[in-house]
Design an enzyme around this catalytic site. Structure first.
Site, mmCIF file in Angstrom:
data_model
loop_
_atom_site.group_PDB
_atom_site.id
_atom_site.type_symbol
_atom_site.label_atom_id
_atom_site.label_comp_id
_atom_site.label_asym_id
_atom_site.label_seq_id
_atom_site.Cartn_x
_atom_site.Cartn_y
_atom_site.Cartn_z
ATOM 1 N N TYR A 1 17.051 31.429 6.352
ATOM 2 C CA TYR A 1 16.028 32.344 6.843
ATOM 3 C C TYR A 1 16.132 32.573 8.352
ATOM 4 O O TYR A 1 16.334 31.643 9.128
ATOM 5 C CB TYR A 1 14.633 31.810 6.515
ATOM 6 C CG TYR A 1 14.290 31.864 5.050
ATOM 7 C CD1 TYR A 1 14.352 33.065 4.335
ATOM 8 C CD2 TYR A 1 13.887 30.716 4.382
ATOM 9 C CE1 TYR A 1 14.025 33.106 2.993
ATOM 10 C CE2 TYR A 1 13.554 30.756 3.030
ATOM 11 C CZ TYR A 1 13.633 31.956 2.350
ATOM 12 O OH TYR A 1 13.298 31.999 1.012
ATOM 13 N N LYS B 1 0.845 -1.195 0.000
ATOM 14 C CA LYS B 1 0.000 0.000 0.000
ATOM 15 C C LYS B 1 0.882 1.249 0.000
ATOM 16 O O LYS B 1 2.080 1.188 0.278
ATOM 17 C CB LYS B 1 -0.909 -0.001 1.224
ATOM 18 C CG LYS B 1 -0.167 0.065 2.553
ATOM 19 C CD LYS B 1 -1.131 0.077 3.728
ATOM 20 C CE LYS B 1 -0.375 0.146 5.061
ATOM 21 N NZ LYS B 1 -1.288 0.233 6.213
ATOM 22 N N ARG C 1 -9.712 0.617 15.413
ATOM 23 C CA ARG C 1 -9.555 1.313 14.132
ATOM 24 C C ARG C 1 -10.537 0.659 13.169
ATOM 25 O O ARG C 1 -11.735 0.814 13.306
ATOM 26 C CB ARG C 1 -8.098 1.222 13.656
ATOM 27 C CG ARG C 1 -7.760 2.163 12.510
ATOM 28 C CD ARG C 1 -6.311 2.055 12.071
ATOM 29 N NE ARG C 1 -6.003 0.754 11.485
ATOM 30 C CZ ARG C 1 -4.814 0.423 10.979
ATOM 31 N NH1 ARG C 1 -3.807 1.291 11.029
ATOM 32 N NH2 ARG C 1 -4.609 -0.762 10.447
#
Length: 389
Positions: A272, A44, A142
Site C-alpha cells: 500500500y 497471567k 499502581r
C-alpha cells in the site's frame, strides 16, 4: 467435520518449547538463596501468550510451587485442568470474583477496604476463610493500599481473621525498578514492605512477605523473603543482556510460510502507498500473515524473516493478513517455512529484536500472538513425567 479441523483459519504458527520453560524455572529455583523461599510461576495473560496450562505444568514439574494469575477466570482455568498447586489471583472487581476464587481454593489479593469486604463476604459464603494476601503500595503507585491507609487495612484484616472469615497469608508488594538491580528504589521499597510486615506481625498476624520479581530474584538474594514471583524469566524474556547473563532460553518460536514468489522490475512500488520501491530487479516473497495475526503495522520495513537460515528484510507496508520480503537475487520456493521469531543461535530474528524495533519489552511482543486463530503448539519438556495434576 468442520472446515477449521481441515485447514487453519490463519497461517501464523507459534511453537512453545516447554523444555525452555523448565530450564528457566530451574535457573530461578537455583538462584533462590533460602531453601524455604517458594517460587511462584506467573502465568497471567495465558502465560504471556505461551499457553497457561502447559506452561504451569512444566514450571511445577521443574520446581515452582505456586502459580500467579491476574484474574479469577485465569485461576479457574488452571483448576479445571487439574492443577491443585497454590494459586494467587490479584485483580478483583466484584464480590463474585472472590467468591468463585475462594470456593476453588484460590488465594486472593486485598488492597483496599472494598476488596477486603469482598474477601469477608467470600469467606462467609464459602463457609471457610478466604486466603488473603494484603498488597501495599511501596512505590510503584499502581496496585496496593497506599501506605497511609495500610495500618487501617491491617487492623480491619486482623478483625476479620479473628471472626474466622479470612486467613491473612502474606503482605506483598511490587517493585517499580525490578529490572534495574542497583536502582536506589529497591532498598527503599524493601524497607517499606518490611515496615508493613512488622506492623502486621505486631497486630498478631502470622504472615509471610513477597516482593521480588524475575530479575530481582536472580540478582538480589536479600529480596527473596518468603517467595519470589517469576514472570518474564520463565519465558526467557528478560532484557537481552540479562537473559544471556543467566542462560535463560526464549520459549517461543513464530513461523509462517512462503505463499507466493514473484520477480519485479526496478522502480516497482510494493504494498500500500508504495512506501518502498524496488531499487533493482529482484525477487519478492509473500508471507500470508499481518497485523491481524499480531504483527504490528509499525514494524513495516523494520524486521526480517528467515528462510532456509538466511534473513530477508520485510519491505513495504505490513497489511492485515500479508507482508512482503525482499529476496534480492535469491530464489526461494513457495511453501517453504518462514521464521519470524526464532533462535539467535540459528541466526533467526529474535523476539528481543522486535522489542528493540518497537521500543517495548519482549513480554509485550509475546502477548501479541495470544489470539484464538493462531496455531499454537507445544514441545514437551524432555524427561518430565506425564502430567496428571
Amino acid at each position: 467435520m468442520e472446515a477449521r479441523s481441515i485447514v487453519p483459519r490463519r497461517y501464523l504458527n507459534v511453537l512453545v518449547d516447554l523444555s525452555a520453560v523448565a530450564h528457566n524455572t530451574r535457573v530461578v529455583r537455583q538462584a533462590v538463596s533460602r531453601p524455604a523461599t517458594a517460587v511462584m510461576a506467573v502465568v497471567k495473560a495465558d502465560a504471556y501468550g505461551h499457553g497457561a496450562i502447559d506452561v504451569a505444568r512444566a514450571a511445577l514439574d521443574a520446581g515452582a510451587t505456586w502459580l500467579g494469575v491476574g484474574t479469577t477466570a485465569e485461576a479457574l482455568e488452571l483448576r479445571r485442568a487439574g492443577l491443585d498447586a497454590p494459586i494467587l489471583a490479584w485483580l478483583h472487581n466484584s464480590v463474585e470474583s472472590m467468591r468463585l476464587a475462594t470456593a476453588a481454593g484460590v488465594d486472593v489479593s486485598v488492597q483496599s477496604a472494598r476488596t477486603l469486604a469482598f474477601a469477608v463476604d467470600a469467606g462467609r459464603s464459602a463457609g471457610r476463610p478466604a486466603r488473603v494476601h494484603l498488597e501495599v503500595d511501596t512505590g510503584l503507585a499502581r496496585g496496593g493500599a497506599a501506605l497511609q491507609h495500610s495500618a487501617a487495612l491491617l487492623d480491619a484484616a486482623k478483625a476479620a481473621q479473628s471472626q474466622g472469615l479470612i486467613e491473612v497469608v502474606s503482605v506483598w508488594s511490587h517493585l517499580s525498578h525490578g529490572e534495574v538491580p542497583g536502582h536506589h528504589t529497591l532498598d527503599e521499597q524493601a524497607r517499606l514492605l518490611d515496615d508493613a510486615w512488622r506492623r502486621a506481625v505486631d497486630t498478631g498476624l502470622d504472615v509471610q512477605r513477597h516482593l521480588a520479581g524475575s530479575l530481582s530474584a536472580l540478582t538480589r538474594p536479600d529480596l527473596h523473603l518468603d517467595m519470589i514471583r517469576t514472570g518474564s524469566a520463565l519465558y526467557g524474556l528478560l532484557p537481552y543482556t540479562e537473559r544471556h547473563s543467566f542462560d535463560l532460553r526464549p520459549a517461543m518460536r513464530v513461523t509462517s510460510h512462503v505463499a507466493l514468489t514473484k520477480w519485479v522490475e526496478a522502480g516497482q512500488g510494493v504494498s500500500y502507498e508504495h512506501d518502498w520501491v524496488a531499487p533493482s530487479a529482484l525477487n519478492l516473497a509473500l508471507i500470508p500473515v499481518g497485523y491481524a495475526d499480531g504483527i504490528p503495522r509499525s514494524l513495516s520495513g523494520r524486521i526480517a524473516v528467515s528462510i532456509r537460515g538466511r534473513r530477508y528484510p520485510v519491505v513495504g507496508r505490513i497489511c492485515m493478513d500479508q507482508m512482503i520480503v525482499n529476496c534480492g537475487d535469491e530464489k526461494v520456493e513457495e511453501g517453504e517455512e518462514a521464521v519470524l521469531i526464532g533462535s539467535e543461535s540459528d541466526g533467526d530474528p529474535t523476539i528481543h529484536e522486535w522489542a528493540l524495533a518497537m521500543n517495548t519489552t519482549p513480554c509485550e511482543v509475546a502477548t501479541y500472538f495470544d489470539r484464538p486463530h493462531v496455531n499454537r503448539q507445544t514441545v514437551p519438556a524432555v524427561g518430565t513425567r506425564p502430567w496428571t495434576g
